[in-house]
Design an enzyme around this catalytic site. Structure first.
Site, PDB file in Angstrom:
ATOM      1  N   ASN A 105       0.842  -1.202   0.000  1.00 46.28           N
ATOM      2  CA  ASN A 105       0.000   0.000   0.000  1.00 46.28           C
ATOM      3  C   ASN A 105       0.872   1.245   0.000  1.00 46.28           C
ATOM      4  O   ASN A 105       1.858   1.320   0.737  1.00 46.28           O
ATOM      5  CB  ASN A 105      -0.858  -0.038   1.281  1.00 46.28           C
ATOM      6  CG  ASN A 105      -1.998   0.951   1.293  1.00 46.28           C
ATOM      7  OD1 ASN A 105      -2.842   0.950   0.394  1.00 46.28           O
ATOM      8  ND2 ASN A 105      -2.045   1.810   2.306  1.00 46.28           N
ATOM      9  N   HIS A 142      -4.893   9.701  -2.071  1.00 49.02           N
ATOM     10  CA  HIS A 142      -5.059  10.986  -1.388  1.00 49.02           C
ATOM     11  C   HIS A 142      -4.759  12.086  -2.403  1.00 49.02           C
ATOM     12  O   HIS A 142      -3.604  12.281  -2.780  1.00 49.02           O
ATOM     13  CB  HIS A 142      -4.066  11.122  -0.222  1.00 49.02           C
ATOM     14  CG  HIS A 142      -4.288  10.142   0.884  1.00 49.02           C
ATOM     15  ND1 HIS A 142      -5.423  10.144   1.665  1.00 49.02           N
ATOM     16  CD2 HIS A 142      -3.505   9.141   1.364  1.00 49.02           C
ATOM     17  CE1 HIS A 142      -5.329   9.182   2.574  1.00 49.02           C
ATOM     18  NE2 HIS A 142      -4.188   8.557   2.413  1.00 49.02           N
ATOM     19  N   ASP A 170      -9.401  10.322  -0.538  1.00 53.37           N
ATOM     20  CA  ASP A 170      -9.948  11.624  -0.129  1.00 53.37           C
ATOM     21  C   ASP A 170      -9.400  12.678  -1.086  1.00 53.37           C
ATOM     22  O   ASP A 170      -8.304  12.533  -1.617  1.00 53.37           O
ATOM     23  CB  ASP A 170      -9.695  11.965   1.350  1.00 53.37           C
ATOM     24  CG  ASP A 170      -8.261  11.812   1.819  1.00 53.37           C
ATOM     25  OD1 ASP A 170      -7.336  11.813   0.982  1.00 53.37           O
ATOM     26  OD2 ASP A 170      -8.051  11.711   3.044  1.00 53.37           O
TER      27      ASP A 170
HETATM   28  C1  XIL Z   1      -3.415   8.533   9.444  1.00 52.12           C
HETATM   29  C2  XIL Z   1      -4.595   8.625  10.400  1.00 52.12           C
HETATM   30  O1  XIL Z   1      -5.749   9.007   9.674  1.00 52.12           O
HETATM   31  C3  XIL Z   1      -4.299   9.613  11.502  1.00 52.12           C
HETATM   32  O2  XIL Z   1      -5.312   9.556  12.499  1.00 52.12           O
HETATM   33  C4  XIL Z   1      -2.948   9.328  12.149  1.00 52.12           C
HETATM   34  O3  XIL Z   1      -2.636  10.353  13.060  1.00 52.12           O
HETATM   35  C5  XIL Z   1      -1.859   9.235  11.102  1.00 52.12           C
HETATM   36  O4  XIL Z   1      -2.222   8.266  10.150  1.00 52.12           O
HETATM   37  N1  XIL Z   1      -1.496   6.941   5.010  1.00 52.12           N
HETATM   38  C6  XIL Z   1      -1.847   5.835   5.727  1.00 52.12           C
HETATM   39  C7  XIL Z   1      -2.732   5.973   6.922  1.00 52.12           C
HETATM   40  O5  XIL Z   1      -1.528   4.711   5.339  1.00 52.12           O
HETATM   41  O6  XIL Z   1      -2.431   5.040   7.918  1.00 52.12           O
HETATM   42  C8  XIL Z   1      -2.660   7.360   7.493  1.00 52.12           C
HETATM   43  O7  XIL Z   1      -3.636   7.474   8.524  1.00 52.12           O
HETATM   44  C9  XIL Z   1      -2.884   8.396   6.417  1.00 52.12           C
HETATM   45  C10 XIL Z   1      -1.818   8.296   5.346  1.00 52.12           C
END
Ligand code: XIL
Length: 297
Positions: free
Chosen positions: A167, A204, A235
């Site tokens: 991932n 993202h 998102d």
């Molecule tokens: C993020 C969470 O949403 C937050 O609450 C935490 O503080 C940090 O991690 N990539 C990922 C996720 O694989 O695990 C992350 O999640 C966001 C970016």
């Protein structure tokens, strides 16, 4: 009307969300989750620091609370994540070399034994590449370049029933160096028989990065290596309806794109909350992007 999960299921796909344990007390969240989603990811509760806070002392209460709620409501789960440079147990920072490698393997064995036979996917390794397409510097990388394949081999042995995924973020644009770096690793793994079943594209899309026109090419190129692909943490800044439509359409056009997960449900659930990046607003109302996704499924 239909729902995200019903629409996704028409083509054998799922539609997922991420939740933290605190959302188990949030009736607004739970109502939408139960109505619209059929796959769940724990936001933080199955990460290495959460599941093994000190060596050999595993802690599954938070992850299990999410697991139990999701299963009781007919959902499957993605496990996230076993080996990552971030959110590591504190004791990993005092280890290096073969001792850290062994701690990683022991962690994979301990966590996967607990969830054996229960999860649909595991993000075995998260975010191991740098933007320039080489391996990201980390304490895990410093244990040797074979740390990723060692993680996947241990994972397959620990639970042969769950699909094993790599991932990462910023691997959506096919011509980007990081995408090519990950692609070359997956191709190498498949050619050498390293066990891997899927690639998760976090998806993202932030202010500067929007849906690349070649996103579907990226998905189909990974899939052509013989792995499933999924959009695992979607998102989008300001929840652009056209970008959500486009990312959904790209997945729908690739047979091995098995599903889409958004990183939260309402903007108030998001780690990027000020950007209002999700499909539902703070009052639990569906946004324009919701309709765009639903119509594209
Ligand atoms: C993020 C969470 O949403 C937050 O609450 C935490 O503080 C940090 O991690 N990539 C990922 C996720 O694989 O695990 C992350 O999640 C966001 C970016």
């Amino acid at each position: 009307g239909t729902t995200l999960k019903a629409a996704a299921e028409r083509s054998g796909r799922y539609f997922g969300a991420a939740m933290g344990r605190d959302r188990l007390n949030d009736q607004g969240f739970l109502t939408i989750a139960n109505r619209e989603f059929d796959m769940m990811t724990a936001v933080n509760e199955m990460k290495p620091d959460a599941t093994e806070p000190s060596r050999g002392q595993f802690s599954f209460a938070a992850g299990d609370a999410i697991y139990n709620w999701a299963v009781q409501h007919g959902m499957r789960l993605r496990g996230h994540t076993l080996a990552w440079h971030a959110q590591q147990p504190r004791f990993w920072s005092s280890l290096s070399g073969s001792a850290l490698r062994q701690a990683m393997i022991d962690h994979i064995n301990g966590v996967m034994a607990h969830y054996k036979g229960k999860l649909a996917y595991w993000d075995v390794v998260n975010e191991a590449f740098a933007e320039n397409g080489s391996r990201r510097n980390s304490n895990l990388q410093a244990t040797g370049n074979d740390w990723i394949e060692a993680a996947f081999r241990a994972a397959r042995a620990a639970d042969p029933s769950v699909k094993l995924c790599y991932n990462d973020y910023n691997i959506e644009n096919w011509t980007y160096a990081k995408t090519q770096g990950v692609y070359n690793m997956i191709r190498d793994f498949k050619s050498r028989g390293v066990p891997i079943d899927c690639v998760g594209l976090q998806t993202h899309f932030t202010g500067g990065s929007s849906l690349p026109g070649n996103f579907q090419t990226t998905l189909s190129s990974f899939a052509a290596l013989g792995v499933d692909v999924a959009l695992t943490e979607a998102d989008v800044t300001n929840a652009s309806a056209s970008q959500y439509q486009g990312l959904t359409q790209a997945c729908m056009n690739v047979p091995r794109c098995v599903g889409i997960t958004t990183w939260g449900i309402r903007d108030s659930d998001s780690w990027r909350g000020s950007e209002n990046p999700l499909l539902f607003d703070r009052n639990s109302n569906p946004k324009a992007a919701y309709s765009a996704v639903l119509n594209a499924l």
